[in-house]
Design a protein around this motif. Structure first.
Motif, PDB file in Angstrom:
ATOM      1  N   ALA A  15       0.825  -1.209   0.000  1.00 47.66           N
ATOM      2  CA  ALA A  15       0.000   0.000   0.000  1.00 47.66           C
ATOM      3  C   ALA A  15       0.861   1.263   0.000  1.00 47.66           C
ATOM      4  O   ALA A  15       1.818   1.395   0.744  1.00 47.66           O
ATOM      5  CB  ALA A  15      -0.940  -0.004   1.182  1.00 47.66           C
ATOM      6  N   MET A  16       0.486   2.158  -0.853  1.00 40.57           N
ATOM      7  CA  MET A  16       1.165   3.439  -1.040  1.00 40.57           C
ATOM      8  C   MET A  16       0.480   4.492  -0.168  1.00 40.57           C
ATOM      9  O   MET A  16      -0.729   4.435   0.019  1.00 40.57           O
ATOM     10  CB  MET A  16       1.030   3.780  -2.531  1.00 40.57           C
ATOM     11  N   THR A  17       1.245   5.448   0.338  1.00 36.48           N
ATOM     12  CA  THR A  17       0.624   6.534   1.102  1.00 36.48           C
ATOM     13  C   THR A  17      -0.046   7.523   0.153  1.00 36.48           C
ATOM     14  O   THR A  17       0.269   7.573  -1.043  1.00 36.48           O
ATOM     15  CB  THR A  17       1.647   7.302   1.955  1.00 36.48           C
ATOM     16  N   VAL A  18      -0.935   8.324   0.710  1.00 41.19           N
ATOM     17  CA  VAL A  18      -1.594   9.366  -0.080  1.00 41.19           C
ATOM     18  C   VAL A  18      -0.545  10.306  -0.671  1.00 41.19           C
ATOM     19  O   VAL A  18      -0.595  10.647  -1.857  1.00 41.19           O
ATOM     20  CB  VAL A  18      -2.603  10.153   0.788  1.00 41.19           C
ATOM     21  N   GLY A  19       0.415  10.723   0.140  1.00 42.95           N
ATOM     22  CA  GLY A  19       1.446  11.652  -0.325  1.00 42.95           C
ATOM     23  C   GLY A  19       2.264  11.092  -1.476  1.00 42.95           C
ATOM     24  O   GLY A  19       2.548  11.798  -2.452  1.00 42.95           O
ATOM     25  N   THR A  20       2.632   9.824  -1.384  1.00 42.57           N
ATOM     26  CA  THR A  20       3.388   9.187  -2.457  1.00 42.57           C
ATOM     27  C   THR A  20       2.540   9.086  -3.718  1.00 42.57           C
ATOM     28  O   THR A  20       3.016   9.357  -4.822  1.00 42.57           O
ATOM     29  CB  THR A  20       3.881   7.789  -2.022  1.00 42.57           C
ATOM     30  N   PHE A  21       1.274   8.726  -3.544  1.00 41.89           N
ATOM     31  CA  PHE A  21       0.358   8.628  -4.676  1.00 41.89           C
ATOM     32  C   PHE A  21       0.260   9.979  -5.383  1.00 41.89           C
ATOM     33  O   PHE A  21       0.372  10.061  -6.613  1.00 41.89           O
ATOM     34  CB  PHE A  21      -1.022   8.173  -4.178  1.00 41.89           C
ATOM     35  N   LEU A  22       0.079  11.052  -4.609  1.00 48.05           N
ATOM     36  CA  LEU A  22      -0.038  12.391  -5.202  1.00 48.05           C
ATOM     37  C   LEU A  22       1.265  12.828  -5.871  1.00 48.05           C
ATOM     38  O   LEU A  22       1.237  13.442  -6.944  1.00 48.05           O
ATOM     39  CB  LEU A  22      -0.468  13.406  -4.143  1.00 48.05           C
ATOM     40  N   ALA A  23       2.391  12.507  -5.250  1.00 47.34           N
ATOM     41  CA  ALA A  23       3.682  12.879  -5.841  1.00 47.34           C
ATOM     42  C   ALA A  23       3.895  12.162  -7.177  1.00 47.34           C
ATOM     43  O   ALA A  23       4.385  12.768  -8.141  1.00 47.34           O
ATOM     44  CB  ALA A  23       4.817  12.549  -4.872  1.00 47.34           C
ATOM     45  N   LYS A  24       3.539  10.880  -7.248  1.00 48.19           N
ATOM     46  CA  LYS A  24       3.685  10.137  -8.498  1.00 48.19           C
ATOM     47  C   LYS A  24       2.673  10.601  -9.549  1.00 48.19           C
ATOM     48  O   LYS A  24       2.939  10.532 -10.741  1.00 48.19           O
ATOM     49  CB  LYS A  24       3.521   8.639  -8.251  1.00 48.19           C
ATOM     50  N   ALA A  25       1.517  11.081  -9.090  1.00 50.35           N
ATOM     51  CA  ALA A  25       0.479  11.544 -10.016  1.00 50.35           C
ATOM     52  C   ALA A  25       0.771  12.932 -10.576  1.00 50.35           C
ATOM     53  O   ALA A  25       0.277  13.276 -11.656  1.00 50.35           O
ATOM     54  CB  ALA A  25      -0.882  11.549  -9.322  1.00 50.35           C
ATOM     55  N   ALA A  26       1.564  13.729  -9.882  1.00 51.73           N
ATOM     56  CA  ALA A  26       1.817  15.119 -10.297  1.00 51.73           C
ATOM     57  C   ALA A  26       2.319  15.237 -11.738  1.00 51.73           C
ATOM     58  O   ALA A  26       1.769  16.041 -12.504  1.00 51.73           O
ATOM     59  CB  ALA A  26       2.766  15.801  -9.317  1.00 51.73           C
ATOM     60  N   LEU A  88      -7.976  14.072  -2.384  1.00 55.43           N
ATOM     61  CA  LEU A  88      -6.716  13.710  -1.732  1.00 55.43           C
ATOM     62  C   LEU A  88      -5.833  14.939  -1.548  1.00 55.43           C
ATOM     63  O   LEU A  88      -5.186  15.095  -0.506  1.00 55.43           O
ATOM     64  CB  LEU A  88      -5.980  12.639  -2.539  1.00 55.43           C
ATOM     65  N   ASP A  89      -5.824  15.832  -2.549  1.00 52.16           N
ATOM     66  CA  ASP A  89      -5.054  17.077  -2.437  1.00 52.16           C
ATOM     67  C   ASP A  89      -5.497  17.897  -1.232  1.00 52.16           C
ATOM     68  O   ASP A  89      -4.686  18.562  -0.593  1.00 52.16           O
ATOM     69  CB  ASP A  89      -5.233  17.954  -3.684  1.00 52.16           C
ATOM     70  N   LEU A 100      -3.202   4.949   1.107  1.00 56.26           N
ATOM     71  CA  LEU A 100      -4.157   5.476   0.144  1.00 56.26           C
ATOM     72  C   LEU A 100      -5.592   5.090   0.488  1.00 56.26           C
ATOM     73  O   LEU A 100      -6.495   5.923   0.428  1.00 56.26           O
ATOM     74  CB  LEU A 100      -3.803   5.009  -1.265  1.00 56.26           C
ATOM     75  N   LYS A 101      -5.819   3.851   0.876  1.00 63.03           N
ATOM     76  CA  LYS A 101      -7.178   3.396   1.186  1.00 63.03           C
ATOM     77  C   LYS A 101      -7.799   4.251   2.290  1.00 63.03           C
ATOM     78  O   LYS A 101      -8.944   4.681   2.179  1.00 63.03           O
ATOM     79  CB  LYS A 101      -7.177   1.931   1.586  1.00 63.03           C
ATOM     80  N   GLN A 102      -7.046   4.512   3.339  1.00 67.33           N
ATOM     81  CA  GLN A 102      -7.576   5.307   4.451  1.00 67.33           C
ATOM     82  C   GLN A 102      -7.809   6.759   4.036  1.00 67.33           C
ATOM     83  O   GLN A 102      -8.800   7.366   4.420  1.00 67.33           O
ATOM     84  CB  GLN A 102      -6.634   5.234   5.645  1.00 67.33           C
ATOM     85  N   GLY A 103      -6.899   7.314   3.262  1.00 65.76           N
ATOM     86  CA  GLY A 103      -7.082   8.676   2.783  1.00 65.76           C
ATOM     87  C   GLY A 103      -8.280   8.783   1.866  1.00 65.76           C
ATOM     88  O   GLY A 103      -9.074   9.728   1.958  1.00 65.76           O
ATOM     89  N   TYR A 104      -8.452   7.795   1.002  1.00 62.60           N
ATOM     90  CA  TYR A 104      -9.579   7.792   0.083  1.00 62.60           C
ATOM     91  C   TYR A 104     -10.894   7.628   0.852  1.00 62.60           C
ATOM     92  O   TYR A 104     -11.904   8.247   0.508  1.00 62.60           O
ATOM     93  CB  TYR A 104      -9.397   6.694  -0.957  1.00 62.60           C
ATOM     94  N   ALA A 105     -10.879   6.844   1.916  1.00 65.32           N
ATOM     95  CA  ALA A 105     -12.074   6.702   2.764  1.00 65.32           C
ATOM     96  C   ALA A 105     -12.457   8.060   3.348  1.00 65.32           C
ATOM     97  O   ALA A 105     -13.644   8.406   3.413  1.00 65.32           O
ATOM     98  CB  ALA A 105     -11.829   5.683   3.874  1.00 65.32           C
ATOM     99  N   LYS A 106     -11.468   8.849   3.755  1.00 66.85           N
ATOM    100  CA  LYS A 106     -11.746  10.198   4.276  1.00 66.85           C
ATOM    101  C   LYS A 106     -12.358  11.078   3.191  1.00 66.85           C
ATOM    102  O   LYS A 106     -13.287  11.837   3.451  1.00 66.85           O
ATOM    103  CB  LYS A 106     -10.477  10.844   4.829  1.00 66.85           C
ATOM    104  N   VAL A 107     -11.831  10.979   1.979  1.00 65.64           N
ATOM    105  CA  VAL A 107     -12.374  11.757   0.856  1.00 65.64           C
ATOM    106  C   VAL A 107     -13.832  11.370   0.626  1.00 65.64           C
ATOM    107  O   VAL A 107     -14.702  12.234   0.486  1.00 65.64           O
ATOM    108  CB  VAL A 107     -11.542  11.537  -0.422  1.00 65.64           C
TER     109      VAL A 107
END
Length: 114
Positions: A15-26, A88-89, A100-107
């Motif tokens: 599992a990737m963190t939200v921050g890592t996911f966003l950095a790779k998506a940028a 996520l941003d 990511l799963k936990q961050g997405y649940a918050k979203v």
């Protein structure tokens, strides 16, 4: 939780963190015309789909146990990748350290509160 439109899968152990996911998506967000050819595209797609599937399964388990849902998405409603990324941003710096799963649940819970 209704259907969520996202993408393919990886193991929960990776599992990737939200921050890592966003950095790779940028870079993909900065140049959407070449996003599909970027090697990170498939990785991000897999992570997003894995988080979505895990949240669906968790939602079904919560419902079966009589627990309240994580989010109350209207039937037939879908959340697109751009809406997901925007949510996520908007997370706090502390929340961006979550998987990511936990961050997405918050979203989802903020977007579709019960």
């Amino acid at each position: 939780m209704g259907a969520l439109s996202l993408a393919a899968a990886t193991s929960a152990s990776a599992a990737m963190t939200v921050g890592t996911f966003l950095a790779k998506a940028a870079p993909l967000r900065a140049n959407p015309f070449t996003a599909l050819t970027n090697p990170d595209y498939q990785v991000l797609k897999a992570e997003a789909d894995a988080a979505t599937r895990e949240l669906r399964a968790e939602g079904a388990a919560r419902q079966a146990a009589g627990k309240p849902p994580i989010a109350c998405m209207p039937d037939g409603e879908k959340i697109g990748i751009l809406q997901m990324l925007g949510g996520l941003d908007a997370l706090s710096p502390a929340d961006k350290k979550l998987p990511l799963k936990q961050g997405y649940a918050k979203v989802l819970s903020r977007t579709y509160p019960c």
